[in-house]
Design an enzyme around this catalytic site. Structure first.
Site, PDB file in Angstrom:
ATOM      1  N   GLU A  79      -1.322   5.535   9.504  1.00 27.42           N
ATOM      2  CA  GLU A  79      -0.835   4.208   9.875  1.00 27.42           C
ATOM      3  C   GLU A  79       0.063   4.336  11.111  1.00 27.42           C
ATOM      4  OE1 GLU A  79       2.352   2.599   7.140  1.00 27.42           O
ATOM      5  OE2 GLU A  79       1.404   4.014   5.759  1.00 27.42           O
ATOM      6  N   CYS A 111      -0.188   4.176   2.897  1.00 29.23           N
ATOM      7  CA  CYS A 111      -0.073   5.587   2.521  1.00 29.23           C
ATOM      8  C   CYS A 111      -1.259   6.092   1.703  1.00 29.23           C
ATOM      9  CB  CYS A 111       1.209   5.815   1.725  1.00 29.23           C
ATOM     10  SG  CYS A 111       2.718   5.319   2.593  1.00 29.23           S
ATOM     11  N   HIS A 233       2.366  10.306  -4.918  1.00 30.74           N
ATOM     12  CA  HIS A 233       2.774   9.939  -3.569  1.00 30.74           C
ATOM     13  C   HIS A 233       4.292   9.808  -3.579  1.00 30.74           C
ATOM     14  CE1 HIS A 233       3.491   7.792   0.079  1.00 30.74           C
ATOM     15  NE2 HIS A 233       3.808   6.675  -0.549  1.00 30.74           N
TER      16      HIS A 233
END
Length: 389
Positions: A79, A111, A233
């Site tokens: 991103e 993400c 994550h």
């Protein structure tokens, strides 16, 4: 036929800022960052590095001539793209010297995108088992100076080689997915830094994890006891800890302690780098594999991938007998050799990134030790240098 992650390698900056020092400079108690957020250091990305150079620096050290010959798919998930049209993967392929007979694409979903890349690569290798796919999650997390999100910045790239008969992790075909339109985090085209509703985003993250994890257990007719470790994550490491704690009551007291211990190994390196966006889950996986002495062949590892906006996926892999041979074994030593910068120098580097305009620009990179660097912009084209050529 087993298909999965054959090699992992990481790249970040040679610079970092100490989180306790940053907290003091922002008139915050150090423990707010060290414990409340769960971060000890934050990578400071110099102007001479961007998503392209980080990706190339992550992948190059692990690729052999045989790997390069076999790769026919390159996916760069980011991103932090450098062009609204041309894929970062095109630049990375050139820097790495990959064959022209190659599919190169850039993927975006906050993400989460690197996981989409891994799963696409898994399917590709299933159809073409003699080929390999290179997936790279590369990002620079920027929220701005003196903002609530500032202590959750960072940056780096995780490169993963996907192949048949993988050395590290054989991936199962058991994903559980969830996608909904959620405005917890976004970056309009006119913004250079992200917009985020922090508390809302944290709640969505945990809601997504509980949804996909519990659905996985139901669909596979299994329990939490099947897992050796759960990886997450990690936009900041306390976030993953909160998610883990939300399902620990499902486990026995003994396994609760075991899962918590494995998680500490899985967040060890993320604490030293900060937020990687697309690469965060896979740095956590690498951290677990590098630092946890209790892992064994065939252990089941759970992976939770999340991208704000929002998309989540839970999937699993089995640890392979020779997994250490596919790891970035020198990473802990490289992180220890980084140079600490003051808050003032960090702020200067943050503000010194390549300007988003048409002007010719030159970036000083003499102090950058990496092989691939960004040297500036000329005729509205980014200028990359491979110092080995």
């Amino acid at each position: 036929m087993k298909i999965g992650i054959d090699k992992l390698h990481f790249a970040s900056s040679h610079l970092y800022v100490d989180m306790a020092e940053l907290a003091t400079a922002r008139n915050e108690a150090p423990d707010k960052y060290l414990i409340g957020i769960g971060q000890s250091k934050m990578a400071v990305i110099p102007p001479s590095q961007d998503a392209v150079t980080l990706a190339a620096n992550a992948a190059a050290p692990m690729l052999t001539a045989a790997d390069i010959k076999a790769i026919d798919l390159l996916i760069v998930a980011t991103e932090s793209g450098v062009d609204n049209s041309k894929a970062a993967a095109i630049y990375v392929a050139k820097l790495l010297g990959l064959d022209r007979r190659l599919r190169t694409i850039e993927m975006k979903e906050a993400c989460y995108a690197a996981t989409a890349g891994v799963k696409l690569a898994q399917d590709h290798v299933h159809v073409h088992p003699e080929k390999k796919a290179l997936v790279i999650g590369t990002d620079i997390a920027r929220y701005g100076l003196h903002t609530p999100g500032e202590p959750t910045q960072g940056g780096g790239a995780m490169a993963m080689l996907i192949s048949a008969d993988p050395q590290v992790l054989a991936l199962a075909d058991d994903s559980v997915l969830l996608s909904q339109d959620v405005m917890d985090f976004w970056r309009p085209l006119y913004h250079t830094t992200a917009l985020v509703d922090g508390k809302y985003s944290s709640n969505i993250y945990i809601d997504y994890f509980q949804d996909v994890f519990k659905t996985y257990l139901e669909e596979q007719q299994t329990t939490i006891e099947a897992f050796k470790a759960l990886t997450f994550h990690l936009p900041y490491t306390k976030m993953g800890l909160k998610a883990l704690r939300s399902v620990l009551p499902m486990a026995t007291t003994t396994q609760q302690q075991a899962l918590s211990t494995h998680f500490e190994h899985a967040r060890q390196l993320n604490r030293e780098v900060g937020n990687l966006y697309t690469g965060s889950l896979y740095l956590s996986l690498l951290s677990l594999l590098l630092t946890d002495p209790e892992l064994m062949t065939d252990d089941l590892i759970g992976l939770f991938s999340y991208g704000s906006g929002a998309e989540g996926e839970f999937y699993t892999g089995r640890l392979q007998a020779n997994y250490q041979q596919g790891l970035d074994l020198g990473l802990p030593q490289r992180l220890a050799r980084r140079r600490r910068v003051s808050v003032t120098e960090y702020e200067m580097l943050f503000n010194g990134q390549l300007a988003l305009n048409a002007d010719d620009q030159t970036i000083a990179c003499d102090d950058d030790p990496h092989r691939f660097v960004l040297t500036g912009q000329r005729h509205e084209q980014r200028q990359y240098q491979d110092r080995e050529n």
